[in-house]
Structures are given as C-alpha cells and as structure tokens.
Design a protein around this motif. Sequence first.
Motif, PDB file in Angstrom:
ATOM      1  N   LEU A 133       0.814  -1.226   0.000  1.00 27.47           N
ATOM      2  CA  LEU A 133       0.000   0.000   0.000  1.00 27.47           C
ATOM      3  C   LEU A 133       0.847   1.274   0.000  1.00 27.47           C
ATOM      4  CD1 LEU A 133      -2.886  -1.000   2.458  1.00 27.47           C
ATOM      5  CD2 LEU A 133      -3.040  -0.690  -0.023  1.00 27.47           C
ATOM      6  N   VAL A 134       2.033   1.211   0.616  1.00 26.11           N
ATOM      7  CA  VAL A 134       2.878   2.422   0.670  1.00 26.11           C
ATOM      8  C   VAL A 134       3.932   2.431  -0.436  1.00 26.11           C
ATOM      9  CG1 VAL A 134       2.540   2.720   3.150  1.00 26.11           C
ATOM     10  CG2 VAL A 134       4.480   1.359   2.342  1.00 26.11           C
ATOM     11  N   SER A 135       3.891   1.416  -1.320  1.00 24.56           N
ATOM     12  CA  SER A 135       4.855   1.356  -2.421  1.00 24.56           C
ATOM     13  C   SER A 135       4.316   2.100  -3.638  1.00 24.56           C
ATOM     14  CB  SER A 135       5.143  -0.106  -2.789  1.00 24.56           C
ATOM     15  OG  SER A 135       4.041  -0.661  -3.491  1.00 24.56           O
ATOM     16  N   ILE A 136       5.173   2.283  -4.631  1.00 28.32           N
ATOM     17  CA  ILE A 136       4.748   2.963  -5.865  1.00 28.32           C
ATOM     18  C   ILE A 136       3.891   2.040  -6.741  1.00 28.32           C
ATOM     19  CG2 ILE A 136       6.735   4.515  -5.891  1.00 28.32           C
ATOM     20  CD1 ILE A 136       7.998   2.658  -8.009  1.00 28.32           C
ATOM     21  N   PHE A 137       3.749   0.779  -6.328  1.00 25.13           N
ATOM     22  CA  PHE A 137       2.966  -0.186  -7.115  1.00 25.13           C
ATOM     23  C   PHE A 137       1.572  -0.403  -6.532  1.00 25.13           C
ATOM     24  CE2 PHE A 137       7.484  -1.356  -7.087  1.00 25.13           C
ATOM     25  CZ  PHE A 137       7.783  -1.212  -8.438  1.00 25.13           C
ATOM     26  N   SER A 138       1.128   0.486  -5.649  1.00 24.19           N
ATOM     27  CA  SER A 138      -0.102   0.275  -4.875  1.00 24.19           C
ATOM     28  C   SER A 138      -1.370   0.210  -5.718  1.00 24.19           C
ATOM     29  CB  SER A 138      -0.257   1.377  -3.822  1.00 24.19           C
ATOM     30  OG  SER A 138      -0.284   2.645  -4.438  1.00 24.19           O
ATOM     31  N   ASN A 139      -1.286   0.584  -6.997  1.00 24.23           N
ATOM     32  CA  ASN A 139      -2.468   0.499  -7.866  1.00 24.23           C
ATOM     33  C   ASN A 139      -2.442  -0.733  -8.778  1.00 24.23           C
ATOM     34  OD1 ASN A 139      -3.737   2.891  -6.960  1.00 24.23           O
ATOM     35  ND2 ASN A 139      -2.329   4.121  -8.201  1.00 24.23           N
ATOM     36  N   ASP A 140      -1.484  -1.622  -8.551  1.00 27.70           N
ATOM     37  CA  ASP A 140      -1.319  -2.799  -9.414  1.00 27.70           C
ATOM     38  C   ASP A 140      -2.471  -3.783  -9.187  1.00 27.70           C
ATOM     39  OD1 ASP A 140      -0.508  -5.324 -10.504  1.00 27.70           O
ATOM     40  OD2 ASP A 140       1.561  -4.606 -10.518  1.00 27.70           O
ATOM     41  N   ASP A 141      -3.308  -3.962 -10.213  1.00 25.47           N
ATOM     42  CA  ASP A 141      -4.475  -4.839 -10.089  1.00 25.47           C
ATOM     43  C   ASP A 141      -4.094  -6.319  -9.959  1.00 25.47           C
ATOM     44  OD1 ASP A 141      -6.266  -2.807 -10.105  1.00 25.47           O
ATOM     45  OD2 ASP A 141      -6.916  -3.055 -12.186  1.00 25.47           O
ATOM     46  N   VAL A 142      -2.944  -6.707 -10.507  1.00 22.04           N
ATOM     47  CA  VAL A 142      -2.507  -8.111 -10.389  1.00 22.04           C
ATOM     48  C   VAL A 142      -2.206  -8.444  -8.926  1.00 22.04           C
ATOM     49  CG1 VAL A 142      -0.748  -9.799 -11.033  1.00 22.04           C
ATOM     50  CG2 VAL A 142      -1.613  -8.197 -12.748  1.00 22.04           C
ATOM     51  N   VAL A 143      -1.531  -7.542  -8.254  1.00 24.12           N
ATOM     52  CA  VAL A 143      -1.231  -7.744  -6.833  1.00 24.12           C
ATOM     53  C   VAL A 143      -2.536  -7.759  -6.027  1.00 24.12           C
ATOM     54  CG1 VAL A 143       0.020  -6.901  -4.812  1.00 24.12           C
ATOM     55  CG2 VAL A 143       1.004  -6.612  -7.101  1.00 24.12           C
TER      56      VAL A 143
END
Length: 611
Positions: A133-143
């Motif tokens: 959630l605090v990473s730059i990938f927080s919008n990644d739908d696969v995750v």
Amino acid sequence: MHYFEILHQIKQCVKLHLPIQGKKLHAHVVKSGFELHGPLFSNTLIGMYGKCGFLKDALQLFDEMPDRDLASWGSIFTSHNQANLPTKTLFLFSYMMSKDGLRPDGFIFANLINACAGLTALKLGEQLHAQFLVSIFSNDDVVKSSLVNFYAKCGLPDKARRVFLSIVSKNVVSWTSLIYGYARVGRKSEVLELLRDMPCKSSYSWTAVISGFMQGGLCLDSFKLFIELRREGVDIDGPFVLSSLIVGSATLAMLELGKQVHRLVMGLGYESNLYVSNALIDMYAKCSDVLAAEKIFCDMRKRDVVSWTSIIVGMAHHGRAGEALSLYDKMTLAGLKPNEVTFTGIIYACSHAGLVDKGRQLFKSMVGDYGLRPSLQHYTCLVDLYSRSGLIEEAENVLNTMPFKPDEAAWVALLSACCQVGKKEIGVRIANHLFQSGPEESSTCILMSNIYARAGMWEQVSRVRKLMATMELKRKPGYSSVDLGKDIQVFYAGETTHPMKDEIFGLLKELDAEMRKRGYVPDTSLVLHDMQQQEKENQLFWHSERSAVAYGLLKSAPGTSIRILKNLRVCGDCHTVFKFICSIFGREIIVRDVNRFHHFKDGECSCRDFW
C-alpha cells in the motif's frame, strides 16, 4: 537460429510443456555463444524450467547468474510456488533483500502474497499488504487480485471484498477468488449474490464455488449447484470439479452418490487422472467399500505418496492391518517417502493388530529415517497402541512426557483401556483429571462413570450424571442414516414417528427376544439417567442405530451388506446388539461412527471390542 527466434521457441516450450525440447534449446544457446547470463535469456529459461517442473535446473541456472534483476527473482519465486514450496519462496525473499539489495516490484509482491496464500500465513501476508500500500505499485491490479485470493484462503472474505472493490479491471480470477472465499466459510447468500452479478462466469468459477461449498460444509448445495451447471450446458474443463464432488460423497458417506460421480468421471475420460483416482480411493474407503478402493489402487498406472497413503489409511480404518502393513512395505520399497498421514494410518493399523514392537519401530522410523516431527495425533496413536495391548503404564508415560498438551481424545484412549483391563487406580486418576478439565463428549462421561462405579465411588458417579444431564441440553442430537442406494433414511435417537415405525418396532422386539435366548443382557449402565430398569432398557431400545439397522434389514435385498453412518460414538450396548444381529441374519453390518469403521460379521467386530 536468430536470438529472438530462440526466445520465442523457449516460450513455446513453456506453453506446450516441452521441457526436453527446452533443454535442447538451452544447449544450443550455450554452443552458439549467445550471452547466456544476460537477464533476458536466463530469466526466460528459468521460467521455462520452473513451469515445466524442472526446479533443480531452474535453481542451477539462477545460482550461476552473476547479476540478477527483479525478473530473475520473480521467475525463481514463481518456480517455487508452482512446485508447492511457498516456504522456500518466502525464505528466498529475505535473501533477495539482504544479498542483492532489491526492493519488490508488483510481480514480486504478487508472488510473495501467493506464497502466503499457500501457507495461509495471515500475519505475514498482512505485513506484505501494508508494504504494498505504501509502495509505488499500490495500484497494481494483479497484486490486488493476489490479495483477494490470499484473504479468501485465510477465511476472511470481507477483507477480500474490500480489496476486490478497489480493483479497476476486475477479471474472472478476482471474481472467482472472492466467490470461493465466501463459499468456503458457508456464506451462501453472498455467494449467490456475487454469482448473479458476475459478468464473466466460466466453468472455473463454477468449480471454485462447488469446491468452496464442499470446504464450507455445504456438500448438498455443491451437488445442487453442479446439477444446475450441467443443465445450463457448461462444459467441465478439467477434473478438479469432479474431484470436489468425490470428496463431498466421502464427507456425506453416500456410496451410491459417489458411484454416480465415478461413472461420470469414466464417461468424461478422467479416470486415469491421478488426482481423481486418489480422491476415488479415499471416497470408497470412507464409504465403507474398501474392496472398490483397493481395485482402483491396483488399476492405477501411476501412483504417488497420496495414492499409497489413501489405501494404507483406508485399510487401517477398516481393521485390515495386515494389508496396510504390507502396502507400507511395498511403498517404501518403491522408493516413495511416507508422509505424516501415512504414519498416522500405519501406527493405527499396528494398534488394532496388537503389533506393539512394530508400531514402536515405525514411530521411531518416522523421526530417525524420514525426519518427520510427530504431531499430537501421532502421539495419540502411540497411546492407543500401548493401551490396546494392556501396557497402561507405558501409555500414561507417553501422555506425561510428549511435547504437546494431551487433548480429550488422547486421555480417552487410555481411560477406555483402563475400563477394558480393570486398571481402576489409573482409571480413577484419569477420570479425575478429565472431570477437572471438563469433558466435551458424552461418551467420555460414560467411560468416567463406569470407572467410578467399578471403584465404588458412587458420589463421583452421581456428579458425572449431573454433568451429563447438563451436556444433554447442549449436545447435538444423535442420529444414524442407512444407505440403501436410492433410498437413504435418517433416524434420530428416541424417534417414534417414522412411517414404518410399527414394522421397525416389531422386528426389534423379535430380535430382542432371540438375542436374550442367546445370552444378551442389556447394559443399562450406559444410561446415565435416574429411572427404572425397564425405562432404561426402553431408552436403549430406541437408539438411532438400531432403528437404522432394522430398516435396512426390512428394505434391503437378502445377503447384502447394510451400511450405517452415525454422527456420534456407537454405544457399547448397540455394539453388542449388532454382533448378535449379524450372526442371526448371516449378514455384514458396517457402521461408520465418529471414531472409526465397525465391520460386524459372524458375531464379531473388526474393532475387537475396543473403540
């Protein structure tokens, strides 16, 4: 061959599952002088080896890489997850952070969360969720889709739903994971609501719901849903849904239903599937047809440790200890490593055959030869092994020294033995311990009462009776079902409203008279209520298993076996009655109670009167 053409062909090897062809391409890369350790080639090859099940080759190539990027680590994580080694994935993650100093990207997060889902490691998965959630990938739908699956498998579908609602592009995988999460905790209304709203239903979705319902205890709903699936003409893609239905048949102990699923398996051509065959072995064993389980096992061309374990445990639970031990020897000679479940079954078999030395040897072998850590269940089997052979002091010593707090089942195994061999002093000590800890099963109270009565401790007998009266208000009602194929009847204790009650009562009265001529005396000590002798005998008379066997005798073809499922422990008096009945009618009666199978034949029971 061109660089990119080789890459394309390696990817085709993955798609078509051709690892040998992939190895040849790997060799061609080396001979052609291409830069093998460049990340693109190496990562592609690692992915190919991992997805084709060649984990050692993937690891060797990974270890030889002088420089690894996130794609390299993602490929090796995926390889371990697919090899069902999620613990190794999580271990390697800490190594990635310390050795290569890399921070996870979206692909890495998805792999790690999938590993946590495989282990149902809730705390660690929640920590990874917070990092995501605090990473730059927080919008990644696969995750996010992986998180939905993770929370669903951890039994937290509402948390899964909150993540699901944040997914921008909801695909069939995320929908299915959420539906499965609600199904496996038995929340039927939410499942049906989501199924109605789901825009992209597939056979995979139906399979997830059916298997989820099975795990959530809604077995009958699973079968109803499957019938609906068939009526809608949905194709069955793969054998997994059939395996779930086979497991459901075993859970319900409905042999004829299991046979129907088996016929469907054969009709669709999945009988050679290893997973399906293993499920069928387990189903037939749990539905009391151990001969059918044995036939499927013998007909299998390929067997794994689950196949061997299923038939070994099945044989053990049906009192066929010799066959179970012989199969264990054949399994180890074939080079297969037994697992924890295998040892539970084989020590159980030794217990019921009185093979103390063999059981003790196997328990030691479990640790010394195979490096397995015994569980509470294994120690309970060891207690049962000693108890059945009259080695009461050894059994008590195991309970007092094992690295687990004994549960009620472990103490009851020893208490039952004390009742059998007349060890009043130890029996009273155990009964006192159980009384202080508060027994949960009425059958435990009966054993306690018996041991107190034999020791002349009538005040304690009275206290147990009062405890039993309190428990009667809370416990689930006793029932027994008899399976006659298309006709399955359920009888409850004390029930006198069945349409055939007069015929059942008449047959039971005739049997009672005949049994008394042969020496039967009702054991009214099992009735822990203050009432007259005749009333106690009447209460025993209407136990659910007696009504079930009487119905079976009236409605089934002469000479056929009668199969009964009981939700509680079969009582001692009914156990005696069944031995008389099977002798009078010359028929086998098979009872599956909450503890084990009882095969009554020729006046004897496979449990040797110890259960």
